[in-house]
Write a protein that holds these residues in place. Structure first.
Motif, PDB file in Angstrom:
ATOM      1  N   ASN A   1       0.816  -1.214   0.000  1.00  0.00           N
ATOM      2  CA  ASN A   1       0.000   0.000   0.000  1.00  0.00           C
ATOM      3  C   ASN A   1       0.848   1.261   0.000  1.00  0.00           C
ATOM      4  O   ASN A   1       0.305   2.372   0.002  1.00  0.00           O
ATOM      5  CB  ASN A   1      -0.957   0.001   1.197  1.00  0.00           C
ATOM      6  N   LEU A   2       2.165   1.110   0.008  1.00  0.00           N
ATOM      7  CA  LEU A   2       3.074   2.256  -0.097  1.00  0.00           C
ATOM      8  C   LEU A   2       3.482   2.418  -1.560  1.00  0.00           C
ATOM      9  O   LEU A   2       3.891   1.454  -2.202  1.00  0.00           O
ATOM     10  CB  LEU A   2       4.322   2.038   0.763  1.00  0.00           C
ATOM     11  N   ALA A   3       3.369   3.641  -2.077  1.00  0.00           N
ATOM     12  CA  ALA A   3       3.695   3.886  -3.480  1.00  0.00           C
ATOM     13  C   ALA A   3       5.085   4.477  -3.673  1.00  0.00           C
ATOM     14  O   ALA A   3       5.777   4.146  -4.638  1.00  0.00           O
ATOM     15  CB  ALA A   3       2.666   4.825  -4.106  1.00  0.00           C
ATOM     16  N   ALA A   4       5.492   5.358  -2.768  1.00  0.00           N
ATOM     17  CA  ALA A   4       6.765   6.058  -2.966  1.00  0.00           C
ATOM     18  C   ALA A   4       7.221   6.695  -1.664  1.00  0.00           C
ATOM     19  O   ALA A   4       6.414   7.056  -0.816  1.00  0.00           O
ATOM     20  CB  ALA A   4       6.613   7.150  -4.028  1.00  0.00           C
ATOM     21  N   ALA A   5       8.534   6.832  -1.551  1.00  0.00           N
ATOM     22  CA  ALA A   5       9.131   7.660  -0.506  1.00  0.00           C
ATOM     23  C   ALA A   5       9.255   9.044  -1.127  1.00  0.00           C
ATOM     24  O   ALA A   5       9.854   9.186  -2.193  1.00  0.00           O
ATOM     25  CB  ALA A   5      10.490   7.126  -0.096  1.00  0.00           C
ATOM     26  N   ILE A   6       8.672  10.062  -0.474  1.00  0.00           N
ATOM     27  CA  ILE A   6       8.703  11.383  -1.093  1.00  0.00           C
ATOM     28  C   ILE A   6       9.594  12.379  -0.362  1.00  0.00           C
ATOM     29  O   ILE A   6      10.059  13.338  -0.961  1.00  0.00           O
ATOM     30  CB  ILE A   6       7.290  11.961  -1.282  1.00  0.00           C
ATOM     31  N   LYS A   7       9.862  12.152   0.931  1.00  0.00           N
ATOM     32  CA  LYS A   7      10.744  13.053   1.684  1.00  0.00           C
ATOM     33  C   LYS A   7      11.477  12.273   2.757  1.00  0.00           C
ATOM     34  O   LYS A   7      10.873  11.499   3.494  1.00  0.00           O
ATOM     35  CB  LYS A   7       9.912  14.169   2.341  1.00  0.00           C
TER      36      LYS A   7
ATOM     37  N   ALA B   1      22.930   6.570  19.094  1.00  0.00           N
ATOM     38  CA  ALA B   1      22.913   6.133  17.691  1.00  0.00           C
ATOM     39  C   ALA B   1      23.711   7.111  16.843  1.00  0.00           C
ATOM     40  O   ALA B   1      23.735   8.310  17.117  1.00  0.00           O
ATOM     41  CB  ALA B   1      21.481   6.051  17.185  1.00  0.00           C
ATOM     42  N   SER B   2      24.333   6.585  15.802  1.00  0.00           N
ATOM     43  CA  SER B   2      25.093   7.442  14.890  1.00  0.00           C
ATOM     44  C   SER B   2      24.202   8.163  13.893  1.00  0.00           C
ATOM     45  O   SER B   2      24.583   9.198  13.362  1.00  0.00           O
ATOM     46  CB  SER B   2      26.136   6.613  14.131  1.00  0.00           C
ATOM     47  N   CYS B   3      23.019   7.594  13.615  1.00  0.00           N
ATOM     48  CA  CYS B   3      22.112   8.232  12.667  1.00  0.00           C
ATOM     49  C   CYS B   3      20.673   7.893  13.006  1.00  0.00           C
ATOM     50  O   CYS B   3      20.398   6.945  13.757  1.00  0.00           O
ATOM     51  CB  CYS B   3      22.439   7.835  11.229  1.00  0.00           C
ATOM     52  N   GLU B   4      19.771   8.666  12.432  1.00  0.00           N
ATOM     53  CA  GLU B   4      18.337   8.488  12.600  1.00  0.00           C
ATOM     54  C   GLU B   4      17.692   9.007  11.319  1.00  0.00           C
ATOM     55  O   GLU B   4      18.141  10.015  10.767  1.00  0.00           O
ATOM     56  CB  GLU B   4      17.845   9.286  13.809  1.00  0.00           C
ATOM     57  N   VAL B   5      16.666   8.308  10.844  1.00  0.00           N
ATOM     58  CA  VAL B   5      16.034   8.676   9.572  1.00  0.00           C
ATOM     59  C   VAL B   5      14.524   8.671   9.741  1.00  0.00           C
ATOM     60  O   VAL B   5      13.954   7.747  10.318  1.00  0.00           O
ATOM     61  CB  VAL B   5      16.441   7.693   8.453  1.00  0.00           C
ATOM     62  N   GLU B   6      13.884   9.722   9.211  1.00  0.00           N
ATOM     63  CA  GLU B   6      12.426   9.738   9.130  1.00  0.00           C
ATOM     64  C   GLU B   6      12.043   9.883   7.664  1.00  0.00           C
ATOM     65  O   GLU B   6      12.758  10.509   6.883  1.00  0.00           O
ATOM     66  CB  GLU B   6      11.808  10.839   9.986  1.00  0.00           C
ATOM     67  N   VAL B   7      10.926   9.251   7.299  1.00  0.00           N
ATOM     68  CA  VAL B   7      10.502   9.218   5.894  1.00  0.00           C
ATOM     69  C   VAL B   7       9.020   9.524   5.801  1.00  0.00           C
ATOM     70  O   VAL B   7       8.231   9.067   6.627  1.00  0.00           O
ATOM     71  CB  VAL B   7      10.767   7.839   5.254  1.00  0.00           C
ATOM     72  N   THR B   8       8.651  10.296   4.781  1.00  0.00           N
ATOM     73  CA  THR B   8       7.253  10.489   4.422  1.00  0.00           C
ATOM     74  C   THR B   8       7.006   9.688   3.152  1.00  0.00           C
ATOM     75  O   THR B   8       7.734   9.830   2.159  1.00  0.00           O
ATOM     76  CB  THR B   8       6.929  11.966   4.196  1.00  0.00           C
TER      77      THR B   8
END
Length: 152
Positions: free
Chosen positions: A88-94, A141-148
Motif C-alpha cells: 500500500n506504499l507507493a513512494a518515498a517522497i521526503k 545512535a550514529s544516525c536516525e532517519v524519518e521518511v514520508t
C-alpha cells in the motif's frame, strides 16, 4: 512490480517495528501520506552503529551509511504497519536524516545516502531529502532517519 516482490528480489525482509522509547507513534497515516517518526539503526533489537561521526569511537562513513540503510528499512516497516501492508506504499517522497556529528564532520550526505539508495532501490524513484548534523541522538545512535511515504 509490487513493493513486497521488490523487497524479496533484493533479499530484504521487513523487521518487526520497534516499540517507541518515548511518547510517540512509530508512524502515522494522514490522508494519502504516511509519516514515520525518526527510526534508529536497530536490527534484532540492537543498534548497528553508535557514536558521534568525526570522533575516535565513531563508525566509518561506510558503516554509518549501512546503519542509515537499516533506518530506512525500519521506516518502511513502520509505514507498512499503519498503511495496511507494504504494497500500500507507493513512494518515498521526503527523507530527513540526522547524523550525530562532531563540529568538523561534514559527511552527513554520504551517511544518509545509505537510506536514500535503499529507498530508490525499493520504490524505483527519487525523493526530496535533508541530511542534518546534530550533537547527539537517542541511545548514542550514529544516525536516525524519518521518511514520508505516499500511499498507493
Amino acid at each position: 512490480m509490487k513493493i513486497s516482490e521488490k523487497l524479496a528480489e533484493l533479499g530484504l525482509e521487513l523487521p518487526a517495528v520497534a516499540a517507541p522509547v518515548a511518547a510517540y507513534l512509530p508512524a502515522l497515516k494522514d490522508g494519502e501520506l504516511v509519516m514515520t517518526s525518526g527510526q534508529l539503526p536497530l536490527k534484532d533489537g540492537e543498534l548497528v552503529a553508535t557514536g558521534v561521526m568525526g570522533t575516535a569511537d565513531a563508525p566509518s562513513v561506510e558503516e554509518a551509511a549501512q546503519a542509515a540503510r537499516q533506518c530506512a528499512l525500519n521506516a518502511i516497516a513502520a509505514a507498512a504497519e499503519v498503511a495496511g501492508g507494504v504494497d500500500n506504499l507507493a513512494a518515498a517522497i521526503k527523507v530527513t536524516g540526522f547524523v550525530a556529528s562532531a563540529p568538523d564532520f561534514n559527511g552527513q550526505p554520504q551517511v544518509i545516502n545509505g537510506a536514500s539508495e535503499l529507498l530508490a532501490e525499493v520504490f524505483g524513484s527519487g525523493h526530496a531529502r535533508s541530511a542534518v548534523g546534530v550533537a547527539a541522538l537517542p541511545l548514542n545512535a550514529s544516525c536516525e532517519v524519518e521518511v514520508t511515504f505516499r500511499l498507493a
